[in-house]
Design an enzyme around this catalytic site. Structure first.
Site, PDB file in Angstrom:
ATOM      1  N   HIS A 363       0.917  -1.144  -0.116  1.00 42.79           N
ATOM      2  CA  HIS A 363      -0.120   0.138  -0.065  1.00 42.79           C
ATOM      3  C   HIS A 363       0.916   1.340   0.185  1.00 42.79           C
ATOM      4  O   HIS A 363       0.396   2.236  -0.479  1.00 42.79           O
ATOM      5  CB  HIS A 363      -0.901   0.004   1.347  1.00 42.79           C
ATOM      6  CG  HIS A 363      -1.461  -1.334   1.486  1.00 42.79           C
ATOM      7  ND1 HIS A 363      -2.059  -1.570   2.764  1.00 42.79           N
ATOM      8  CD2 HIS A 363      -2.043  -2.227   0.570  1.00 42.79           C
ATOM      9  CE1 HIS A 363      -2.605  -2.888   2.738  1.00 42.79           C
ATOM     10  NE2 HIS A 363      -2.633  -3.329   1.395  1.00 42.79           N
ATOM     11  N   ARG A 470      -7.302   2.692  -9.274  1.00 43.78           N
ATOM     12  CA  ARG A 470      -7.178   1.649  -8.167  1.00 43.78           C
ATOM     13  C   ARG A 470      -8.255   2.111  -7.288  1.00 43.78           C
ATOM     14  O   ARG A 470      -8.173   2.931  -6.348  1.00 43.78           O
ATOM     15  CB  ARG A 470      -5.942   1.461  -7.509  1.00 43.78           C
ATOM     16  CG  ARG A 470      -4.945   1.081  -8.617  1.00 43.78           C
ATOM     17  CD  ARG A 470      -3.659   0.950  -7.949  1.00 43.78           C
ATOM     18  NE  ARG A 470      -2.534   0.724  -8.887  1.00 43.78           N
ATOM     19  CZ  ARG A 470      -1.809   1.921  -9.181  1.00 43.78           C
ATOM     20  NH1 ARG A 470      -1.842   3.017  -9.100  1.00 43.78           N
ATOM     21  NH2 ARG A 470      -0.446   1.359  -9.958  1.00 43.78           N
ATOM     22  N   GLU A 605      -4.752 -10.960 -16.544  1.00 41.18           N
ATOM     23  CA  GLU A 605      -3.453 -11.287 -15.272  1.00 41.18           C
ATOM     24  C   GLU A 605      -3.048 -12.440 -15.235  1.00 41.18           C
ATOM     25  O   GLU A 605      -1.965 -12.542 -14.428  1.00 41.18           O
ATOM     26  CB  GLU A 605      -3.694 -10.471 -13.971  1.00 41.18           C
ATOM     27  CG  GLU A 605      -4.265  -9.095 -13.956  1.00 41.18           C
ATOM     28  CD  GLU A 605      -4.537  -8.360 -12.944  1.00 41.18           C
ATOM     29  OE1 GLU A 605      -4.050  -7.875 -11.966  1.00 41.18           O
ATOM     30  OE2 GLU A 605      -5.890  -8.464 -12.689  1.00 41.18           O
ATOM     31  N   ASN A 628       2.170  -6.636 -14.529  1.00 42.12           N
ATOM     32  CA  ASN A 628       2.698  -7.176 -13.244  1.00 42.12           C
ATOM     33  C   ASN A 628       2.263  -8.525 -12.872  1.00 42.12           C
ATOM     34  O   ASN A 628       3.447  -9.258 -12.559  1.00 42.12           O
ATOM     35  CB  ASN A 628       2.487  -6.237 -11.966  1.00 42.12           C
ATOM     36  CG  ASN A 628       3.101  -4.762 -12.263  1.00 42.12           C
ATOM     37  OD1 ASN A 628       3.875  -4.661 -13.285  1.00 42.12           O
ATOM     38  ND2 ASN A 628       2.330  -3.727 -11.508  1.00 42.12           N
ATOM     39  N   ASP A 629       1.111  -8.889 -12.595  1.00 34.00           N
ATOM     40  CA  ASP A 629       0.757 -10.259 -12.160  1.00 34.00           C
ATOM     41  C   ASP A 629       1.195 -11.285 -13.534  1.00 34.00           C
ATOM     42  O   ASP A 629       1.415 -12.493 -13.332  1.00 34.00           O
ATOM     43  CB  ASP A 629      -0.834 -10.218 -11.968  1.00 34.00           C
ATOM     44  CG  ASP A 629      -0.994 -10.049 -10.323  1.00 34.00           C
ATOM     45  OD1 ASP A 629       0.181 -10.522  -9.257  1.00 34.00           O
ATOM     46  OD2 ASP A 629      -1.890  -9.417  -9.679  1.00 34.00           O
ATOM     47  N   CYS A 676      -1.233  -2.494 -18.919  1.00 33.51           N
ATOM     48  CA  CYS A 676      -1.035  -1.561 -17.787  1.00 33.51           C
ATOM     49  C   CYS A 676      -0.141  -2.383 -16.663  1.00 33.51           C
ATOM     50  O   CYS A 676       0.112  -3.532 -16.448  1.00 33.51           O
ATOM     51  CB  CYS A 676      -2.336  -1.594 -17.124  1.00 33.51           C
ATOM     52  SG  CYS A 676      -2.351  -0.801 -15.375  1.00 33.51           S
TER      53      CYS A 676
END
Length: 749
Positions: A363, A470, A605, A628-629, A676
């Site tokens: 976070h 987000r 993802e 990213n994932d 993204c």
């Protein structure tokens, strides 16, 4: 315990305190200390081993062993009995040292005639400083009373080291004075120079020895009473009801009211410690036990222990979080860890952030990106070394932090910052220009966001819209579930501040490393592949339904784009889309304005979704590749694990083949597709994605300028030809060819 032992213990501690106050160098103090301890414990040997570096212990002083071994005898962490004590943080007490597993014979010390061995760690709140050893010719185990007494002495030595009592000794680095370098991991790129601002200033104990045990016991009793009152008030006013949040607070209160915790500190005071030193000794020893616990629940209690102990120390010393010192004009926040709400409280005053813990997907990292400030995580032990006001350089590009840097390092770093500032001026001039390559191909560059603080960057960066908003940050920064009306107002503000530019709202993506403070934590062996994102939304339908209602009401007759995260199966997307359709009908039936246009997309993802049936792609209004994932699952390499995440290159042929397949499948079904993630903001990677056919990229605002600058300098069709030729000849990684192509194009990438 016997009265003689108590008196002797206090007398010894007073001698050590007098040694600290006496004139002389660090070596003289160490020699005097070993003499006093050996004499007090009626042992023939007392030795002090200190860390020369994080992996090496050095014999720095001794009474009873050969003097010529001092500063010559060294052991690795875990080597021999001394190394074992240092590694485990626990005492070793034996009547026959040579018979112990791992014993290492060191002939230069002459210790073979002393079979009895007692070693205790010299440590301070998780910081390992060294080992204190006593040895005897008599083959005996030391009593529990003697072990306890030596631990008390070790605590005082740790405080003496913190106060600089041993400075000048060649094996003991001068703490808080000389330059130090910390190598961590990049949480957010960028470079910053400033001064340290500690999130929780370290409590410095200047009086480790107590002259009057009764007075110290009274101080401790009063401070504990104040602590318990504070904790009771905190529990009573906390905005939680039921569930794990309430249970955690109650466990916290039970810890504060623990009778055994208080009793152990009282025993330390009886031995001669001050109230503050007794608190810190208990904190250090409990920390050493919990850090080695196999049970993750017990390890998590470390945070409770540290927080309670630090609160108690601040009450005793008066060294509160508000030290009275003013935050410097260019603060670099240094902390063990920090929550998103706390980081937001500091806002854009910060020049950078350095954390001992944290992660690249935490976070705090998300908030740091929103605030566009450099962040370095995993900077081990920096809170131990840094002091408020220390000069500090943060290199978020490489994950390196320079504390109290040398002039030459600072000068080179300022040159880097100046070069980056010049580059930003160049990028600012491109703000209103399109990202159109020399071949005429245009690429739309969008920004990622998650906070209202992000939105001023929409115009300043030249982004064409928000490709990913987000929504989970509004949940993570609160102690309770936000109300539907609150979310609707916030989403409406986002749309208004976008000034007509498109915004794609990603529904709640929690789980894995994003745990809501008011939601029951699920203990999963592999949370990144567990109950998260859309899986939570489809199971906890009430929360997702409430969020979808808020989005519909926020649109209030405007266009709305909604994206569902972590879709692994086409049926998950069908269920989520059906839920959105139900809420649209419900809102219309209630007389609320519905969006004039509704676009519903999926975030790809997981590799499984790349192989979904054509009907899935036709059911989407758009697809966004969550790089990213997708990359971590494609390579089975946890992106939070520094040992493996950098092994696999985004520009490897297998991964680019997967991206190419996704682009081709979306193109065949007429579905817009974007990329993204972190890689979209890296100029070379962005150019390759564009060459493969991606016409929309979404990245952090600061990356738009460098990516746009590169795309406008190159021919994407020529780059595509290079990629195809390299893949055809069997190249396993295309980065060398891409780098050579960009060099020929005289690109700044």
């Amino acid at each position: 315990m016997p009265e003689r032992s108590e008196s002797e213990s206090r007398r010894l501690l007073k001698r050590l305190r007098d040694t600290l106050a006496a004139p002389g160098g660090g070596q003289a103090r160490l020699d005097s200390i070993t003499h006093h301890i050996a004499d007090s414990m009626r042992s023939q040997v007392c030795s002090i081993y200190l860390f020369r570096d994080p992996e090496t212990l050095e014999l720095c002083a001794t009474e009873g062993l050969r003097r010529e071994a001092v500063h010559q005898t060294r052991l690795r962490l875990g080597e021999g009995l001394v190394g074992r004590v240092a590694r485990t943080g626990r005492p070793i007490n034996t009547a026959n040292a040579p018979a112990q597993p791992g014993f290492r014979y060191m002939p230069e010390t002459g210790e073979e005639v002393f079979p009895s061995f007692l070693g205790v760690p010299i440590q301070r709140v998780g910081e390992k400083l060294g080992v204190l050893v006593v040895q005897s010719r008599d083959a005996r185990e030391y009593s529990e009373d003697e072990v306890y007494g030596l631990e008390v002495v070790a605590m005082v030595l740790a405080e003496m080291a913190e106060l600089g009592a041993f400075l000048g000794n060649e094996a003991q680095p001068s703490t808080h004075r000389f330059p130090a370098v910390f190598r961590g991991a990049t949480g957010q790129e960028g470079a910053a120079e400033g001064q340290v601002w500690l999130h929780e200033p370290r409590v410095v104990i200047t009086n480790p020895v107590g002259d009057d045990p009764d007075k110290e016991l009274a101080r401790l009793t009063e401070a504990v009473a104040m602590l318990r009152q504070t904790v009771d008030q905190m529990v009573a006013t906390a905005d939680v009801s039921g569930g794990e949040g309430e249970a955690v607070l109650e466990a916290y209160r039970m810890f504060a009211n623990s009778r055994s915790w208080l009793r152990r500190m009282e025993e330390d005071i009886d031995r001669g410690l001050s109230a503050e030193a007794a608190v810190e000794k208990e904190q250090s020893q409990t920390r050493a036990r919990l850090e080695s616990a196999a049970d993750p629940y017990l390890r998590d209690r470390l945070h409770d222990l540290d927080d309670l102990s630090n609160r108690l120390l601040r009450i005793l010393t008066g060294q509160g979080s508000d030290t009275g010192s003013a935050m410097p004009a260019n603060p670099i926040l240094v902390a063990r860890n920090i929550g998103p709400a706390e980081l937001l409280d500091y806002g854009r005053r910060l020049r950078g952030v350095v954390l001992e813990e944290g992660s690249v997907g935490s976070h705090a990292a998300i908030v740091a990106r929103a605030l566009a400030i450099p962040l370095v995580v995993h900077a081990a032990r920096i809170t131990t070394e840094a002091l408020n006001g220390d000069p500090i350089l943060v290199d978020g590009d490489t994950g390196v932090v320079h504390l109290r840097p040398e002039d030459s390092v600072a000068a080179a770093f300022r040159d880097k910052i100046a070069m980056q500032a010049e580059a930003q001026k160049l990028y600012a001039g491109l703000r209103t220009l399109p990202a159109t390559a020399l071949c005429g191909t245009s690429v739309k560059l969008f920004m990622n966001a998650g906070l209202m603080a992000d939105l001023p960057s929409l115009d300043g960066s030249g982004a064409e819209g928000v490709g990913l908003f987000r929504t989970e940050l509004q949940f993570l920064t609160r102690t309770r579930v936000p109300r539907r009306s609150e979310l609707a107002r916030m989403y409406a503000h986002v749309m208004e501040h976008a000034h007509g530019k498109p915004v794609v709202f990603r529904t709640l993506d929690i789980g894995s490393d994003k745990v809501l403070p008011y939601m029951k934590r699920i203990d999963e062996p592999n949370p990144a592949m567990g109950w998260r994102a859309i899986r939570v939304g489809l199971d906890k339908r009430g929360v997702l339904q409430m969020q979808l209602q808020a989005l519909i009401r926020a649109a209030a007759g405007r266009a709305l784009s909604v994206m569902f995260p972590f879709i692994a199966d086409a049926e998950e997307f069908a269920q989520a889309r059906a839920m959105l359709a139900e809420q649209m009908e419900r809102e219309a039936a209630m007389g609320h304005a519905v969006p004039t246009e509704l676009r519903v997309g999926a975030m790809l993802e997981t590799p499984s979704l790349a192989f979904a049936a054509p009907s899935f792609f036709r059911s989407c209004d758009f697809v966004s590749i969550g790089g990213n994932d997708l990359k971590q699952f494609f390579y089975a390499a946890d992106r939070e694990n520094e040992r493996v995440r950098r092994r696999y290159d985004t520009l490897s042929t297998p991964f680019l083949n997967l991206i190419q397949m996704i682009v081709d499948r979306c193109t065949a079904e007429g579905v817009p597709v974007s990329f993204c993630g972190e890689d979209a903001g890296r100029p070379a990677e962005a150019a390759v994605f564009a060459a493969l056919g991606l016409r929309q990229l979404s990245m952090r605002p600061a990356s738009i300028g460098p990516v746009k600058s590169l795309i406008r300098r190159i021919d994407l069709s020529a780059l595509r030809q290079v990629l195809d030729e390299e893949r055809a000849r069997g190249a396993t990684c295309l980065r060398p060819a891409v780098t050579a192509f960009l060099a020929q194009a005289r690109s700044p990438a």
